[in-house]
Scaffold this motif. Structure first.
Motif, mmCIF file in Angstrom:
data_model
loop_
_atom_site.group_PDB
_atom_site.id
_atom_site.type_symbol
_atom_site.label_atom_id
_atom_site.label_comp_id
_atom_site.label_asym_id
_atom_site.label_seq_id
_atom_site.Cartn_x
_atom_site.Cartn_y
_atom_site.Cartn_z
ATOM 1 N N SER B 69 0.843 -1.199 0.000
ATOM 2 C CA SER B 69 0.000 0.000 0.000
ATOM 3 C C SER B 69 0.877 1.247 0.000
ATOM 4 C CB SER B 69 -0.932 -0.001 1.213
ATOM 5 O OG SER B 69 -0.181 -0.061 2.402
ATOM 6 N N ALA B 70 2.003 1.176 0.708
ATOM 7 C CA ALA B 70 2.930 2.307 0.697
ATOM 8 C C ALA B 70 3.482 2.523 -0.705
ATOM 9 C CB ALA B 70 4.072 2.058 1.682
ATOM 10 N N LEU B 71 3.750 1.419 -1.405
ATOM 11 C CA LEU B 71 4.220 1.530 -2.788
ATOM 12 C C LEU B 71 3.203 2.271 -3.641
ATOM 13 C CD1 LEU B 71 5.763 -1.967 -3.650
ATOM 14 C CD2 LEU B 71 6.951 0.193 -3.347
ATOM 15 N N ALA B 72 1.920 1.908 -3.470
ATOM 16 C CA ALA B 72 0.877 2.519 -4.301
ATOM 17 C C ALA B 72 0.729 4.002 -3.994
ATOM 18 C CB ALA B 72 -0.447 1.798 -4.084
ATOM 19 N N ILE B 73 0.767 4.349 -2.696
ATOM 20 C CA ILE B 73 0.621 5.759 -2.326
ATOM 21 C C ILE B 73 1.788 6.569 -2.865
ATOM 22 C CG2 ILE B 73 0.627 7.364 -0.374
ATOM 23 C CD1 ILE B 73 -0.984 5.238 1.176
ATOM 24 N N LEU B 74 2.984 6.024 -2.700
ATOM 25 C CA LEU B 74 4.173 6.691 -3.228
ATOM 26 C C LEU B 74 4.039 6.914 -4.728
ATOM 27 C CD1 LEU B 74 7.133 7.643 -2.816
ATOM 28 C CD2 LEU B 74 7.831 5.312 -3.312
ATOM 29 N N PHE B 75 3.537 5.868 -5.387
ATOM 30 C CA PHE B 75 3.392 5.938 -6.833
ATOM 31 C C PHE B 75 2.431 7.046 -7.243
ATOM 32 C CE2 PHE B 75 1.980 4.568 -10.996
ATOM 33 C CZ PHE B 75 3.186 4.254 -11.559
#
Lengths: 121, 246
Positions: B69-75
């Motif tokens: 989820s952190a990856l997606a938010i960062l993205f």
């Protein structure tokens, strides 16, 4: 002035050679596209084998098809690496030592990623 | 990658692997047509790739240790920021700056074909561009994107390279950056054949067509399309990261 210093050792300022540059770039561009098309063909062939043989022989050919797809993917990843490797040659022909060095650094990082990271971590 | 997770609900790390494959296919497929037009600057690309490939290795190693989820938010955040930056207009005065001594020593300045023949350009702020490229590489390794958007911004905004040169040079660079990331994902088993196969074939076909269009398109409309696309993708990824659909 000493009579004849070896031509290679003569300090020569860098002369951009647009014609040579362009030719090397065109060769490399075609290399990339050919590499991409070849790997696409291998992947497609693998997909066909996986699909056709799987339905005909109840899954016995699936492994071979998947293997071909993986080979194609590996070829695709190797395409830009090959491009970098050929750029080393291109810059060497132009006697651009600075860029030979830069390109070798990039190549080393790429090879480490593909070969080293699997073994190392 | 965003399209894969948004529409097909694929596990994000496999999506990253497949996405890297698609990025390489795009870059390699389009390279030949760009090169023939004489837009891309191979020296700028190669010099900056030292930064992007190092960053990509770092990002790919980090990706396995960060929650998805952190990856997606960062993205999402990255995409929104690049949409914002790409809409910032550039003044005409900046185009005729004197050559930067570092850029001259690195032989980065060049020229490209324009409507009135050949136009030359001087590269600015090399250290800033180089650092941005390291960030772009890290994002590519983390998120499986080519981070073409960030690369274009680094070259377009920071280094003052003309838009068509930065887009085509970035196209050449993203393939090499993605190859650095893909090596790590491949050896970890995140490049799934069944998922990557259709993605790769579709994208390759698309890139062979798309590169024909870019050569003819106007810079202004290119910028508009570019920022609308990344704006939409960015909002989608933020939404999914925050509401936990990834």
């Amino acid at each position: 002035m000493p009579a004849a210093p070896a031509p290679a050792r003569q300090p020569r300022p860098f002369q951009p050679q647009p014609w040579r540059d362009r030719r090397i770039e065109i060769i490399l561009g075609n290399l990339l596209r050919t590499g991409a098309l070849i790997s696409a063909a291998v992947v497609l062939l693998g997909a066909c084998i996986a699909g056709v043989i799987q339905s005909a022989l109840n899954g016995r050919g699936r492994g071979r098809g998947q293997g071909l797809i993986q080979l194609g993917l590996l070829l695709l990843i190797a395409t830009p690496i090959a491009r970098v490797a050929f750029s080393v040659v291109g810059f060497a022909i132009e006697r651009d030592r600075l860029y030979v060095a830069f390109t070798l650094i990039v190549l080393a990082i790429l090879l480490y990623s593909l070969l080293g990271s699997g073994l190392g971590v | 990658m965003p399209l894969l997770t948004i529409f097909f609900h694929v596990d994000i790390r496999y999506a990253i692997g497949a996405s890297l494959v698609s990025v390489i296919a795009t870059s390699s497929g389009a390279a030949a047509s760009y090169v023939k037009e004489g837009f891309s600057n191979i020296r700028i690309g190669m010099f900056l790739e030292i930064a992007t490939t190092t960053g990509a290795l770092l990002g790919a190693f980090l990706a396995t240790r960060i929650p998805t989820s952190a990856l997606a938010i960062l993205f999402g955040a990255v995409l929104l920021y690049s949409a914002f930056l790409s809409r910032k207009p550039r003044t005409q005065a900046q185009r005729s700056l004197p050559p930067d001594p570092l850029a001259t020593r690195l032989r980065l300045n060049g020229s490209f074909p324009d409507l009135e023949g050949s136009r030359s350009y001087n590269v600015q702020r090399v250290p800033t561009g180089f650092s941005l490229m390291f960030g772009a590489g890290a994002l590519s390794g983390l998120l499986g994107i080519g981070s073409g958007a960030v690369k274009v911004l680094a070259m377009d905004q920071a280094m003052q390279i003309p838009f068509k040169v930065s887009t085509t040079t970035s196209n050449f660079m993203i393939g090499v950056t993605a190859a650095a990331s893909a090596g790590v994902y491949l050896s970890r088993g995140y490049v799934d054949p069944g998922l990557s196969m259709p993605v790769m074939l579709g994208v390759l076909a698309g890139s062979l067509l798309g590169s024909r269009v870019l050569v003819k398109a106007e810079t202004k409309s290119l910028r508009l399309v570019f920022s609308v696309v990344i704006l939409v993708l960015g909002l989608q990824m933020l939404y999914q990261g925050i509401w936990g659909n990834v």
